[in-house]
Design a protein around this motif. Structure first.
Motif, PDB file in Angstrom:
ATOM      1  N   CYS A  48       0.836  -1.196   0.000  1.00 26.70           N
ATOM      2  CA  CYS A  48       0.000   0.000   0.000  1.00 26.70           C
ATOM      3  C   CYS A  48       0.874   1.251   0.000  1.00 26.70           C
ATOM      4  CB  CYS A  48      -0.970   0.023   1.178  1.00 26.70           C
ATOM      5  SG  CYS A  48      -0.267  -0.334   2.788  1.00 26.70           S
ATOM      6  N   GLY A  49       0.281   2.341  -0.423  1.00 29.79           N
ATOM      7  CA  GLY A  49       0.994   3.613  -0.479  1.00 29.79           C
ATOM      8  C   GLY A  49       0.014   4.759  -0.510  1.00 29.79           C
ATOM      9  N   CYS A  50       0.489   5.945  -0.145  1.00 30.43           N
ATOM     10  CA  CYS A  50      -0.387   7.116  -0.127  1.00 30.43           C
ATOM     11  C   CYS A  50       0.451   8.384  -0.189  1.00 30.43           C
ATOM     12  CB  CYS A  50      -1.241   7.136   1.142  1.00 30.43           C
ATOM     13  SG  CYS A  50      -0.313   7.579   2.644  1.00 30.43           S
ATOM     14  N   GLU A  51      -0.219   9.473  -0.383  1.00 30.83           N
ATOM     15  CA  GLU A  51       0.387  10.795  -0.248  1.00 30.83           C
ATOM     16  C   GLU A  51      -0.728  11.783   0.038  1.00 30.83           C
ATOM     17  OE1 GLU A  51       3.266  12.122   0.814  1.00 30.83           O
ATOM     18  OE2 GLU A  51       4.231  11.013  -0.813  1.00 30.83           O
ATOM     19  N   ALA A  52      -0.463  12.756   0.913  1.00 27.12           N
ATOM     20  CA  ALA A  52      -1.462  13.758   1.293  1.00 27.12           C
ATOM     21  C   ALA A  52      -0.881  15.156   1.146  1.00 27.12           C
ATOM     22  CB  ALA A  52      -1.941  13.515   2.726  1.00 27.12           C
ATOM     23  N   LEU A  53      -0.219  15.399   0.031  1.00 24.99           N
ATOM     24  CA  LEU A  53       0.452  16.686  -0.158  1.00 24.99           C
ATOM     25  C   LEU A  53      -0.528  17.825  -0.389  1.00 24.99           C
ATOM     26  CD1 LEU A  53       3.536  15.516  -2.219  1.00 24.99           C
ATOM     27  CD2 LEU A  53       3.533  16.433   0.100  1.00 24.99           C
ATOM     28  N   ALA A  54      -1.737  17.534  -0.861  1.00 24.29           N
ATOM     29  CA  ALA A  54      -2.733  18.598  -0.980  1.00 24.29           C
ATOM     30  C   ALA A  54      -3.149  19.087   0.395  1.00 24.29           C
ATOM     31  CB  ALA A  54      -3.945  18.100  -1.758  1.00 24.29           C
ATOM     32  N   THR A  55      -3.352  18.152   1.323  1.00 27.66           N
ATOM     33  CA  THR A  55      -3.707  18.537   2.695  1.00 27.66           C
ATOM     34  C   THR A  55      -2.557  19.273   3.374  1.00 27.66           C
ATOM     35  OG1 THR A  55      -5.337  16.779   2.996  1.00 27.66           O
ATOM     36  CG2 THR A  55      -4.250  17.587   4.979  1.00 27.66           C
ATOM     37  N   VAL A  56      -1.334  18.810   3.151  1.00 22.06           N
ATOM     38  CA  VAL A  56      -0.164  19.490   3.725  1.00 22.06           C
ATOM     39  C   VAL A  56      -0.065  20.912   3.189  1.00 22.06           C
ATOM     40  CG1 VAL A  56       2.360  19.519   3.752  1.00 22.06           C
ATOM     41  CG2 VAL A  56       1.126  17.379   4.167  1.00 22.06           C
ATOM     42  N   GLN A  82       0.378  17.567  -5.814  1.00 10.80           N
ATOM     43  CA  GLN A  82      -0.458  18.032  -4.702  1.00 10.80           C
ATOM     44  C   GLN A  82      -1.824  17.365  -4.775  1.00 10.80           C
ATOM     45  OE1 GLN A  82      -0.559  22.211  -3.863  1.00 10.80           O
ATOM     46  NE2 GLN A  82       1.647  22.365  -3.690  1.00 10.80           N
ATOM     47  N   THR A  83      -1.831  16.102  -4.384  1.00 17.74           N
ATOM     48  CA  THR A  83      -3.063  15.324  -4.341  1.00 17.74           C
ATOM     49  C   THR A  83      -3.152  14.610  -2.997  1.00 17.74           C
ATOM     50  OG1 THR A  83      -2.165  13.223  -5.171  1.00 17.74           O
ATOM     51  CG2 THR A  83      -2.755  14.891  -6.818  1.00 17.74           C
ATOM     52  N   ASP A  84      -4.324  14.109  -2.689  1.00 19.52           N
ATOM     53  CA  ASP A  84      -4.547  13.260  -1.510  1.00 19.52           C
ATOM     54  C   ASP A  84      -5.091  11.925  -2.034  1.00 19.52           C
ATOM     55  OD1 ASP A  84      -3.821  15.354   0.163  1.00 19.52           O
ATOM     56  OD2 ASP A  84      -5.882  15.965   0.565  1.00 19.52           O
ATOM     57  N   GLN A  85      -4.230  10.925  -2.150  1.00 21.53           N
ATOM     58  CA  GLN A  85      -4.620   9.662  -2.767  1.00 21.53           C
ATOM     59  C   GLN A  85      -3.904   8.491  -2.094  1.00 21.53           C
ATOM     60  OE1 GLN A  85      -3.500  11.197  -6.816  1.00 21.53           O
ATOM     61  NE2 GLN A  85      -5.461  10.305  -7.430  1.00 21.53           N
ATOM     62  N   ALA A  86      -4.537   7.335  -2.159  1.00 26.77           N
ATOM     63  CA  ALA A  86      -3.937   6.113  -1.611  1.00 26.77           C
ATOM     64  C   ALA A  86      -4.414   4.918  -2.423  1.00 26.77           C
ATOM     65  CB  ALA A  86      -4.311   5.946  -0.141  1.00 26.77           C
ATOM     66  N   ALA A  87      -3.612   3.859  -2.421  1.00 29.09           N
ATOM     67  CA  ALA A  87      -3.966   2.635  -3.136  1.00 29.09           C
ATOM     68  C   ALA A  87      -3.318   1.443  -2.442  1.00 29.09           C
ATOM     69  CB  ALA A  87      -3.521   2.710  -4.596  1.00 29.09           C
ATOM     70  N   ALA A  88      -3.897   0.265  -2.655  1.00 28.30           N
ATOM     71  CA  ALA A  88      -3.375  -0.955  -2.020  1.00 28.30           C
ATOM     72  C   ALA A  88      -3.626  -2.159  -2.910  1.00 28.30           C
ATOM     73  CB  ALA A  88      -4.023  -1.171  -0.654  1.00 28.30           C
ATOM     74  N   LEU A  89      -2.764  -3.176  -2.743  1.00 24.03           N
ATOM     75  CA  LEU A  89      -2.835  -4.427  -3.491  1.00 24.03           C
ATOM     76  C   LEU A  89      -2.678  -5.590  -2.521  1.00 24.03           C
ATOM     77  CD1 LEU A  89      -0.057  -3.508  -6.119  1.00 24.03           C
ATOM     78  CD2 LEU A  89      -2.505  -3.012  -6.352  1.00 24.03           C
TER      79      LEU A  89
END
Length: 498
Positions: free
Chosen positions: A115-123, A244-251
């Motif tokens: 899994c992975g994510c990033e919340a740079l839009a929120t930051v 600059q998105t807030d997204q996550a995904a998992a496998l």
């Protein structure tokens, strides 16, 4: 034919996008991990997680912590055999699949969660408001059991001195080398890039998880405007990755044996056929040229061969798309026709439109590929992943039908390392040279402000330099500088020869 019980299969996928602010990264990861398990089956998914051998997380920048798998395990009540973190780099998701599929194939693991994510839009939103995110602080003593990937300096002192120290500066250096080789005018080349990127936008418009689902046509993408300013030659804002998105995904990845034992329906299975990874000569300034990638060529060829396929046998593609130059170079190396109307270069929509969540775009690409392959019997899909400056590459082949043979993670690094490289002239070099490529940065008002040059000396060494002189910048932004004589001044600057 019976399926080898150790054949790696992806049985669960999930993606999430938050447009109104994201929770902390640990919660983002736990949410998509739970959803990916549910995608494998209401009973089957939890059964697989109870026997989890590897919990692997793509390193994220927002809310970064030493062991990003720790909060996921805590929130979901998991006790994996190992917790894994990657190093930084957009190649990380595919590299994880290659690594863990190899462990499953040789019997060292049965079930893995990626899994992975990033919340740079929120930051960014919090920083603009002058407030803290309020996210939990990591335990300073936490540590993963294993770190996957290479972690070393991505740029040299000479590259930094010339201004080539970020993707928005370096990828245009590749693009301008491609432009020079194309023989096009600037308007023609930018129009071609607009047509290419419009194909990505059209796919993102149909992707429910895309950050930007607004269809952008070729003219809008290629034309500078107040809403689509020039960033670096020849790229407008819409040609750049949007981080600059807030997204996550998992496998959820497991063996065929584990999937069968847990009761996962065969309609959820997508097979991992083959993979490979390689790095080009690590620093851009040492590469033989600026418009090719031997690593993606050799890794791609080896992966296709291991899967028993040719590139024309692959129905679905997702070519890593941080900038147009990355797509063009990968396509040329793999033998992909980017104008083929029946085979778009992406199933996801690319980093400009689907979203470029740090290092994790490719987890989304693989999840989307799995969903597409579930609905297309006997189809195969190819995913490429890139880290740093066309530096680190990973390739994977996926299929809705079982592979002809065992999964293979093919190594090609020695062959890449044996290929020619260039020596780099010292930063204080003074004398004549021939321009090879440029990168030009624009101010927000559309004025070119900094020009970076890669030039070749008579003895084959590469030299790097920079200018802020308007009289030199002007010709750099109208026609390719490639092949023109230049003079390096010994202080890191240069001028065009008459």
């Amino acid at each position: 034919m019976p399926i080898d019980p150790r054949t790696p299969v992806i049985v669960g996928v999930a993606q999430a996008t938050w447009h109104d602010g994201a929770p902390d990264p640990g919660t983002m990861l736990a949410e998509v991990a739970r959803a990916a398990a549910e995608d494998a089956g209401a009973d089957a998914g939890p059964a697989l997680l109870r026997r989890l051998d590897s919990l692997a997380v793509v390193d994220h920048v927002s809310g970064r912590r030493p062991d990003p798998a720790a909060p996921v395990a805590a929130q979901l009540g998991l006790d994996p055999g190992e917790r894994v973190r990657t190093t930084l780099g957009g190649d990380s998701p595919q590299a994880l699949v290659n690594d863990l599929a190899g462990r499953i194939a040789d019997g060292r693991a049965g079930v893995a969660l990626i899994c992975g994510c990033e919340a740079l839009a929120t930051v960014a939103r919090a920083a603009k408001a002058g407030v803290a995110t309020g996210w939990p602080e990591p335990d300073p003593d936490e540590a993963p059991d294993r770190v996957l990937g290479t972690d070393r300096a991505d740029t040299t002192e000479a590259e930094i001195a010339a201004g080539l120290f970020a993707p928005i500066m370096v990828y245009p250096l590749f693009e301008n080398a491609l432009w020079a080789a194309s023989g096009r005018t600037l308007a023609e080349h930018r129009a071609a890039l607009g047509r290419l990127w419009a194909r990505f936008s059209a796919v993102a418009a149909e992707n429910p998880y895309a950050w930007d689902r607004t269809p952008h046509d070729a003219a809008e993408i290629a034309t500078p405007s107040p809403a689509n300013r020039m960033v670096t030659l020849p790229y407008t804002k819409l040609m750049n990755a949007n981080i600059q998105t807030d997204q996550a995904a998992a496998l959820v990845l497991c063996s065929a044996e584990a999937a069968s034992a847990a009761g996962v329906g065969r309609d959820r299975w997508v097979f991992v056929h083959a993979g490979s990874a390689a790095t080009d000569h690590w620093h851009v300034s040492t590469r033989a040229d600026l418009r090719s990638s031997p690593a993606v060529r050799l890794a791609g060829r080896a992966t296709l061969e291991a899967a028993g396929l040719g590139i024309d046998d692959v129905a679905l593609l997702d070519l890593y798309s941080c900038f147009p130059s990355a797509v063009q170079i990968a396509a040329a190396e793999l033998g992909v026709d980017l104008e083929d109307p029946g085979r778009p270069p992406t199933v996801t929509g690319g980093l400009s439109f689907a979203g470029g969540p740090g290092n994790d775009y490719v987890t989304h690409a693989i999840a989307t590929m799995v969903e597409r392959l579930r609905g297309e019997p006997d189809a195969s899909g190819l995913v490429t992943a890139v880290g740093w400056y066309l530096t680190k590459h990973a390739v994977g082949i996926y299929g809705s039908a079982p592979p002809a043979g065992p999964f293979r993670a093919v190594g090609v690094q020695p062959a890449v390392d044996d290929l020619p490289s260039r020596e780099v002239a010292e930063p204080g070099y003074a004398g004549g040279a021939t321009a090879e490529s440029v990168s030009v940065v624009y101010e927000r008002d559309g004025t070119p402000s900094i020009g970076m040059l890669a030039a070749l000396l008579a003895d084959g060494r590469r030299a790097l330099a920079q200018t802020r002189d308007p009289a030199t910048l002007e010709p750099m932004t109208t026609a390719p500088l490639t092949g023109r004589p230049v003079r390096l001044d010994g202080t890191g600057g240069f001028a065009l020869e008459p």
